[in-house]
Scaffold this motif. Structure first.
Motif, short mmCIF file in Angstrom:
data_model
loop_
_atom_site.label_atom_id
_atom_site.label_comp_id
_atom_site.label_asym_id
_atom_site.label_seq_id
_atom_site.Cartn_x
_atom_site.Cartn_y
_atom_site.Cartn_z
N SER A 200 0.81 -1.22 0.00
CA SER A 200 0.00 0.00 0.00
C SER A 200 0.84 1.26 0.00
O SER A 200 0.30 2.37 -0.14
N PHE A 201 2.17 1.12 0.14
CA PHE A 201 3.02 2.30 0.20
C PHE A 201 3.10 2.95 -1.18
O PHE A 201 3.33 2.27 -2.19
N ARG A 202 3.00 4.25 -1.22
CA ARG A 202 2.92 4.96 -2.50
C ARG A 202 4.20 4.86 -3.31
O ARG A 202 4.17 4.91 -4.54
N ASN A 203 5.34 4.73 -2.63
CA ASN A 203 6.62 4.71 -3.36
C ASN A 203 7.08 3.29 -3.73
O ASN A 203 8.17 3.12 -4.26
N ALA A 204 6.26 2.29 -3.48
CA ALA A 204 6.66 0.89 -3.74
C ALA A 204 6.27 0.49 -5.16
O ALA A 204 5.54 -0.47 -5.39
N ARG A 205 6.80 1.20 -6.15
CA ARG A 205 6.34 1.02 -7.53
C ARG A 205 6.68 -0.37 -8.09
O ARG A 205 5.87 -0.97 -8.79
N THR A 229 2.79 -1.26 9.02
CA THR A 229 1.41 -0.81 9.04
C THR A 229 1.06 -0.15 7.70
O THR A 229 1.82 0.67 7.18
N PRO A 230 -0.09 -0.50 7.13
CA PRO A 230 -0.42 0.02 5.79
C PRO A 230 -0.72 1.51 5.79
O PRO A 230 -1.07 2.11 6.81
N HIS A 231 -0.59 2.09 4.60
CA HIS A 231 -0.98 3.47 4.35
C HIS A 231 -2.47 3.63 4.66
O HIS A 231 -3.25 2.73 4.33
#
Length: 276
Positions: A200-205, A229-231
């Protein structure tokens, strides 16, 4: 460790779900009552079963106890790769005894962690980790239980050791965080990949791309609580009740309905862990 932030709000319920990898002891559980309290919170949002996972001998004993205290809890037992230097004969015998318990559904977490050798005092060397990993592979095959893998910066060597030793029938990559190339290699080998809040992390492309390539029947979801812990609650303490946040984020990435995904990953968990 999680920072000193407030616990996340309870998510909207999403059922059925199985937390495929958590650490109830690290979440603060010490006895039957505290285990029940954590699992009650999880069950209130649809996470009706959890697998609590060991990374040392004390945690392995706790995991088995917890699985006997509460029928919603199952256990996985092993020595973490960074602690593989404690695997003397007595420790191996105790891990083998605990792993044979019928409430233990996997041997884990074991594997390779190349991040910490030389940086963390007392960390097992790479050679000690490989030796310990080989022993856990053999144990999983002898007990006919899934092998639960911890992988950090060791993609190539992990696959090489599994190929060299001969993998157990079921291999689970917990908290899969590698790229699409590794995901494809694991899927083609028949391995099961478990995704955590990192998806769910935004930078984990790169992980986002990998997450779309995993067939539903080779996919699990987990919290790895109290970590990851998720975004949008990154850095706060995690618990099994937070799993619906991750599943909804993953469903959005895969372009599927969250309830459909929840049913699919639960079916995978029930098959892989042989949950009753």
């Amino acid at each position: 460790m999680p920072r000193d932030l407030p616990a996340p709000d309870l998510p909207e319920p999403l059922a059925p779900l199985v937390d495929a990898h958590t650490h109830l002891d690290a979440c603060g559980a010490t006895d039957a009552a505290s285990v029940a309290a954590i699992v009650d919170r999880a069950e209130s949002v649809g996470v009706g079963r959890v697998v609590t996972v060991a990374d040392d001998l004390d945690a392995a004993r706790f995991a088995v106890d917890a699985a006997h205290w509460d029928p919603r809890v199952w256990a996985a037992t092993a020595i973490h790769p960074t602690r593989a230097n404690v695997l003397d004969d007595a420790t191996k015998a105790e891990i083998e005894r605990l792993s044979a318990d019928p409430r233990v559904v996997a041997v884990g977490e074991t594997g390779l962690d190349y991040c910490w050798p030389g940086k963390l005092d007392g960390c097992a060397t790479v050679d000690e980790q490989v030796e310990g990993f080989r022993w856990h592979i053999d144990l999983a095959k002898r007990l006919r239980k899934p092998l639960m893998i911890h992988n950090r910066e060791a993609d190539h060597d992990l696959l090489a050791v599994l190929l060299d030793e001969g993998a157990p029938e079921t291999v689970i990559f917990h908290c899969f965080s590698s790229d699409a190339t590794m995901a494809i290699a694991c899927v083609e080998a028949g391995y099961v990949l478990s995704l955590s809040g990192t998806v769910s992390f935004r930078n984990a492309r790169e992980l986002h791309e990998a997450a779309t390539l995993i067939p539903a029947d080779q996919l699990l979801v987990e919290t790895d609580a109290p970590f990851l812990t998720p975004h949008p609650f990154r850095g706060a303490p995690n618990e099994p009740y937070c799993l619906p946040y991750t599943v909804r984020a993953l469903a959005q990435l895969r372009g599927v309905d969250p309830a459909e995904l929840a049913a699919a990953v639960t079916a995978t968990a029930e098959r892989v862990y042989r949950l009753r």
